[in-house]
Design a protein around this motif. Structure first.
Motif, PDB file in Angstrom:
ATOM      1  N   ASN A  52     -24.723  -4.322  19.526  1.00 22.64           N
ATOM      2  CA  ASN A  52     -23.618  -5.286  19.848  1.00 22.64           C
ATOM      3  C   ASN A  52     -22.836  -4.373  21.154  1.00 22.64           C
ATOM      4  O   ASN A  52     -22.034  -3.577  21.142  1.00 22.64           O
ATOM      5  CB  ASN A  52     -22.366  -5.499  18.937  1.00 22.64           C
ATOM      6  CG  ASN A  52     -21.228  -6.399  19.426  1.00 22.64           C
ATOM      7  OD1 ASN A  52     -21.543  -6.839  20.551  1.00 22.64           O
ATOM      8  ND2 ASN A  52     -20.068  -6.397  18.970  1.00 22.64           N
ATOM      9  N   GLY A  53     -23.903  -4.370  22.217  1.00 20.20           N
ATOM     10  CA  GLY A  53     -23.731  -3.719  23.383  1.00 20.20           C
ATOM     11  C   GLY A  53     -24.715  -3.043  24.034  1.00 20.20           C
ATOM     12  O   GLY A  53     -25.842  -3.325  23.630  1.00 20.20           O
ATOM     13  N   THR A  54     -24.557  -2.635  25.283  1.00 16.73           N
ATOM     14  CA  THR A  54     -25.699  -2.177  25.963  1.00 16.73           C
ATOM     15  C   THR A  54     -25.863  -0.576  26.453  1.00 16.73           C
ATOM     16  O   THR A  54     -26.799  -0.239  26.650  1.00 16.73           O
ATOM     17  CB  THR A  54     -25.725  -2.931  27.355  1.00 16.73           C
ATOM     18  OG1 THR A  54     -24.543  -2.484  28.239  1.00 16.73           O
ATOM     19  CG2 THR A  54     -25.755  -4.321  27.368  1.00 16.73           C
ATOM     20  N   LYS A  55     -24.850   0.170  26.110  1.00 17.99           N
ATOM     21  CA  LYS A  55     -24.829   1.614  26.274  1.00 17.99           C
ATOM     22  C   LYS A  55     -23.937   2.189  25.077  1.00 17.99           C
ATOM     23  O   LYS A  55     -22.880   1.706  24.758  1.00 17.99           O
ATOM     24  CB  LYS A  55     -24.023   1.636  27.548  1.00 17.99           C
ATOM     25  CG  LYS A  55     -24.679   1.414  28.881  1.00 17.99           C
ATOM     26  CD  LYS A  55     -23.998   1.916  30.276  1.00 17.99           C
ATOM     27  CE  LYS A  55     -24.903   1.282  31.301  1.00 17.99           C
ATOM     28  NZ  LYS A  55     -24.159   1.720  32.520  1.00 17.99           N
ATOM     29  N   PHE A  56     -24.532   3.179  24.667  1.00 16.86           N
ATOM     30  CA  PHE A  56     -24.057   3.797  23.329  1.00 16.86           C
ATOM     31  C   PHE A  56     -24.383   5.245  23.629  1.00 16.86           C
ATOM     32  O   PHE A  56     -25.367   5.891  24.323  1.00 16.86           O
ATOM     33  CB  PHE A  56     -24.864   3.580  22.061  1.00 16.86           C
ATOM     34  CG  PHE A  56     -24.260   1.963  21.777  1.00 16.86           C
ATOM     35  CD1 PHE A  56     -23.294   1.644  21.195  1.00 16.86           C
ATOM     36  CD2 PHE A  56     -25.374   1.140  22.325  1.00 16.86           C
ATOM     37  CE1 PHE A  56     -23.172   0.079  21.070  1.00 16.86           C
ATOM     38  CE2 PHE A  56     -25.222  -0.345  21.955  1.00 16.86           C
ATOM     39  CZ  PHE A  56     -24.151  -0.904  21.276  1.00 16.86           C
ATOM     40  N   PRO A  57     -23.344   6.216  23.275  1.00 14.84           N
ATOM     41  CA  PRO A  57     -23.801   7.644  23.351  1.00 14.84           C
ATOM     42  C   PRO A  57     -24.889   8.166  22.692  1.00 14.84           C
ATOM     43  O   PRO A  57     -25.168   7.499  21.601  1.00 14.84           O
ATOM     44  CB  PRO A  57     -22.455   8.423  22.938  1.00 14.84           C
ATOM     45  CG  PRO A  57     -21.439   7.268  22.714  1.00 14.84           C
ATOM     46  CD  PRO A  57     -22.060   6.096  22.526  1.00 14.84           C
ATOM     47  N   LEU A  58     -25.690   8.841  23.612  1.00 17.04           N
ATOM     48  CA  LEU A  58     -26.857   9.530  22.816  1.00 17.04           C
ATOM     49  C   LEU A  58     -26.356  11.136  22.513  1.00 17.04           C
ATOM     50  O   LEU A  58     -26.020  11.718  23.415  1.00 17.04           O
ATOM     51  CB  LEU A  58     -28.021   9.793  23.755  1.00 17.04           C
ATOM     52  CG  LEU A  58     -28.538   8.275  24.346  1.00 17.04           C
ATOM     53  CD1 LEU A  58     -29.692   8.494  25.411  1.00 17.04           C
ATOM     54  CD2 LEU A  58     -28.877   7.321  23.243  1.00 17.04           C
ATOM     55  N   VAL A  59     -27.041  11.295  21.190  1.00 16.99           N
ATOM     56  CA  VAL A  59     -26.427  12.801  20.836  1.00 16.99           C
ATOM     57  C   VAL A  59     -27.678  13.566  20.346  1.00 16.99           C
ATOM     58  O   VAL A  59     -28.556  12.995  19.673  1.00 16.99           O
ATOM     59  CB  VAL A  59     -25.618  12.717  19.787  1.00 16.99           C
ATOM     60  CG1 VAL A  59     -25.986  11.892  18.475  1.00 16.99           C
ATOM     61  CG2 VAL A  59     -25.094  14.111  19.461  1.00 16.99           C
ATOM     62  N   TYR A  60     -27.883  14.778  20.737  1.00 15.61           N
ATOM     63  CA  TYR A  60     -29.235  15.575  20.454  1.00 15.61           C
ATOM     64  C   TYR A  60     -28.846  16.963  20.231  1.00 15.61           C
ATOM     65  O   TYR A  60     -27.859  17.737  20.997  1.00 15.61           O
ATOM     66  CB  TYR A  60     -29.885  15.737  21.916  1.00 15.61           C
ATOM     67  CG  TYR A  60     -31.247  16.077  21.875  1.00 15.61           C
ATOM     68  CD1 TYR A  60     -32.245  15.773  20.614  1.00 15.61           C
ATOM     69  CD2 TYR A  60     -31.766  16.768  22.779  1.00 15.61           C
ATOM     70  CE1 TYR A  60     -33.365  16.704  20.695  1.00 15.61           C
ATOM     71  CE2 TYR A  60     -32.953  17.167  22.946  1.00 15.61           C
ATOM     72  CZ  TYR A  60     -33.908  17.275  21.759  1.00 15.61           C
ATOM     73  OH  TYR A  60     -35.258  17.696  21.994  1.00 15.61           O
ATOM     74  N   GLY A  61     -29.431  17.520  19.309  1.00 18.60           N
ATOM     75  CA  GLY A  61     -29.594  18.931  18.792  1.00 18.60           C
ATOM     76  C   GLY A  61     -28.012  19.367  18.234  1.00 18.60           C
ATOM     77  O   GLY A  61     -27.438  18.575  17.486  1.00 18.60           O
ATOM     78  N   LYS A  62     -27.466  20.315  18.911  1.00 11.95           N
ATOM     79  CA  LYS A  62     -26.242  21.128  18.260  1.00 11.95           C
ATOM     80  C   LYS A  62     -25.173  20.053  18.626  1.00 11.95           C
ATOM     81  O   LYS A  62     -24.110  20.396  17.597  1.00 11.95           O
ATOM     82  CB  LYS A  62     -25.941  22.267  19.018  1.00 11.95           C
ATOM     83  CG  LYS A  62     -26.843  23.499  18.656  1.00 11.95           C
ATOM     84  CD  LYS A  62     -26.679  23.983  17.164  1.00 11.95           C
ATOM     85  CE  LYS A  62     -25.091  24.727  17.169  1.00 11.95           C
ATOM     86  NZ  LYS A  62     -24.872  25.033  15.963  1.00 11.95           N
ATOM     87  N   ALA A  63     -25.407  19.133  19.375  1.00 10.87           N
ATOM     88  CA  ALA A  63     -24.070  18.107  19.640  1.00 10.87           C
ATOM     89  C   ALA A  63     -23.921  17.354  18.274  1.00 10.87           C
ATOM     90  O   ALA A  63     -23.061  16.581  18.007  1.00 10.87           O
ATOM     91  CB  ALA A  63     -24.360  17.327  20.776  1.00 10.87           C
ATOM     92  N   ALA A  64     -25.123  17.304  17.383  1.00 12.73           N
ATOM     93  CA  ALA A  64     -24.977  16.417  16.285  1.00 12.73           C
ATOM     94  C   ALA A  64     -24.714  17.242  15.176  1.00 12.73           C
ATOM     95  O   ALA A  64     -24.866  16.790  13.676  1.00 12.73           O
ATOM     96  CB  ALA A  64     -26.049  15.620  16.150  1.00 12.73           C
TER      97      ALA A  64
END
Length: 559
Positions: A184-196
């Motif tokens: 439901n939407g076109t842009k969502f945060p992408l989280v990678y590595g230590k950020a997760a």
């Protein structure tokens, strides 16, 4: 049934369950049996799809056929005594064909339950169609090795399912997955590595190792992972979706429990560059779509390969059929994927495997049997093998295994109803072959046995030879005319490699009546072949209308 019309009642005419669990039900709780059965003989159903993906008319190979189901597997596995009991019951019930999409490691034919059960079926005029296995592209991984079994490899169709990833910078990446979800939407945060992750090192966090992802850090976000085996973890912690690096089996898309796309290295590198170039990376995963695959049919990476590790002079698998991303009926009580977090249920599902290819051939065999109800199992098998589309080994990519991957080629049922000639083998022929290698458990051997498995009247021609040494191998064959009475066939040999020579004597077969048999000998010779060699050729008998093709394979004993 409360006066409700039951369309399935006329389709499934019998069902039995086999299990040590006395409470076992005949109901399909896994979905596998429903999928394979409907592929072979399901009725026509308009507007079938997997949540709108791959929408169209679903139908089995022969929609008018009836199904008798024999449930031999449960959550623990498939007991050998249950499989044999099911074979016995199916034979006693008078089935016309047996389709069995299960198996294990390649083992000796006198120890393999499926080989034993199918031999008894063959004695009663019943052809058993069997999945080749899903251990490819490993060499000699094909588990369906007996010559009376019809062993089926899996290949692609011209419909491919893809899932796109759209990045906030406008770039679109294409990956593999069957994604039924619409975000439901076109842009969502992408989280990678230590950020997760709060607890793991960079490497472990990049790979999204179990226990590393923090649900508070991934909530409402799409997690990017370097490891293809992390779907369960990303789903467990409640991530919005996941994008994964995965080069293995990039020719097939599987159903996943959350919005996801698996990217090959080149596409994943573009994603990594984007992640490194912005402080607030965003993107989205689109619902799956279908596209045209112009390279099809190509054998699946997972489809088990030859050479036959048990009977070295019998080519296996026998034939290739659609086994990638197959839409078919599914049990409404079964989970749609193998993941615990997936709570969805549906009447149709998209599965891949040689299990899916096997019932395609069963349906084709049933189709042939409607035209020729008196044909033997070997005649039906020969008709389908000798009319198969030749496949091009040069487009098999990194899995270039030629006939060890696809056997005689890709199934062509319409041609098979009128093959012209067939190669038949009876119980006595199989017994002679078994006795030539000192296997005596299937019946009484004659006093004097000569020959070897390569002498079996088989539709394909194969021999294992010693590396480096010169060789000459003869293959006796007998063709039965099932076409017009007065027919003359001329042999044509196509040799792909100059290291071998192939001759056929006689080079012409003249028939005066239908049912007449003519014998000939194929001779293959060559100088010393290199270690790990596999050389191919083909023999085609043609009367100007029918083209009866047999693959010829010679390989060394060091593969």
């Amino acid at each position: 049934m409360n006066n409700v019309k039951c369309t399935i009642c006329s389709k499934i005419i019998g069902a039995r369950a086999y299990s040590s669990d006395q409470n076992s039900s005949v109901r399909d709780e896994e979905g596998h049996g429903s999928h394979t059965a409907s592929t072979a003989a399901g009725s026509k159903v308009p507007d079938a799809s997997f949540y709108g993906v791959a929408k169209g008319i679903a139908r089995g190979g022969v929609p008018s056929a009836r199904i008798a189901a024999y449930k031999v597997c449960d959550s623990i596995g498939c007991a050998g005594e249950d499989v044999l009991a099911a074979f016995d019951d199916a034979i006693a019930d008078g089935v016309d064909l047996i389709s069995i999409s299960l198996g294990g490691e390649p083992i000796a034919v006198d120890s393999d339950i499926i080989s034993i059960g199918s031999f008894h079926a063959m004695e009663k005029g019943i052809l058993t169609v069997h999945s080749a296995g899903n251990e490819g592209p490993s060499v000699s991984s094909v588990s369906s090795v007996a010559p009376w079994l019809f062993s089926v490899a899996a290949s692609s169709t011209d419909r491919k399912i893809i899932t796109k990833v759209v990045l906030a910078n406008g770039k679109t990446l294409t990956g593999n997955a069957v994604n039924s979800f619409t975000l439901n939407g076109t842009k969502f945060p992408l989280v990678y590595g230590k950020a997760a992750s709060r607890s793991c090192s960079d490497i472990l966090a990049w790979n999204c190792i179990e226990g590393c992802l923090d649900s508070r850090l991934v909530e409402g976000k799409i997690v990017v992972c370097n490891d293809p085996n992390v779907i369960e973890e990303t789903s467990r912690v409640g991530a919005l979706g996941t994008i994964i690096l995965g080069d293995d089996q990039k020719d097939v898309s599987f159903v996943l429990p959350l919005p996801a796309s698996i990217l090959a290295t080149d596409q994943f590198s573009v994603l990594q560059s984007f992640l490194n170039s912005t402080k607030n990376p965003q993107g989205s995963i689109l619902k799956s779509e279908t596209t045209k695959d112009t390279h099809a049919p190509v054998v699946a990476s997972f489809s088990s390969r030859g050479p036959n590790s048990i009977l070295e002079d019998i080519l296996k698998p026998d034939i290739s059929a659609p086994g990638i991303e197959i839409l078919a009926a599914f049990s409404p009580v079964a989970s749609l994927s193998s993941f615990n977090e997936d709570k969805r249920h549906a009447k149709y599902n998209i599965l891949s495997g040689t299990s899916m290819a096997c019932p395609h051939v069963t349906g084709a065999a049933a189709y042939i049997k409607t035209f020729h109800p008196d044909w033997s199992p070997s005649a039906i098998k020969s008709a389908l093998m000798t009319t198969a589309w030749p496949m091009n080994a040069t487009i098999q990519g990194q899995y270039e295994d030629g006939e060890f991957a696809f056997g005689a080629g890709h199934i062509n049922p319409v041609k098979a109803k009128a093959p012209g000639l067939v190669y038949e083998a009876s119980k006595d022929d199989y017994l002679k072959m078994l006795c030539s290698i000192n296997i005596t458990t299937f019946g009484t051997c004659p006093k004097h046995v000569t020959g070897s498995p390569k002498d079996l009247n088989y539709p394909s021609i194969q021999a294992q030879v010693n590396a480096v040494k010169k060789f000459t191998v003869e293959f006796p064959r007998t063709a039965t005319n099932v076409g017009p009475g007065n027919s003359t066939y001329v042999a044509k040999v196509d040799v792909a490699d100059s290291d071998i020579k192939v001759s056929v004597k006689p080079g012409t077969l003249s028939f005066k009546s239908s049912g007449e048999k003519k014998s000939f000998i194929v001779t293959v010779s060559g100088k010393g072949l290199k270690v790990t060699s596999r050389l191919s050729a083909s023999l085609v008998w043609s009367d100007g209308t029918h083209n009866v093709r047999s693959p010829i394979v010679v390989y060394t004993n060091s593969l």
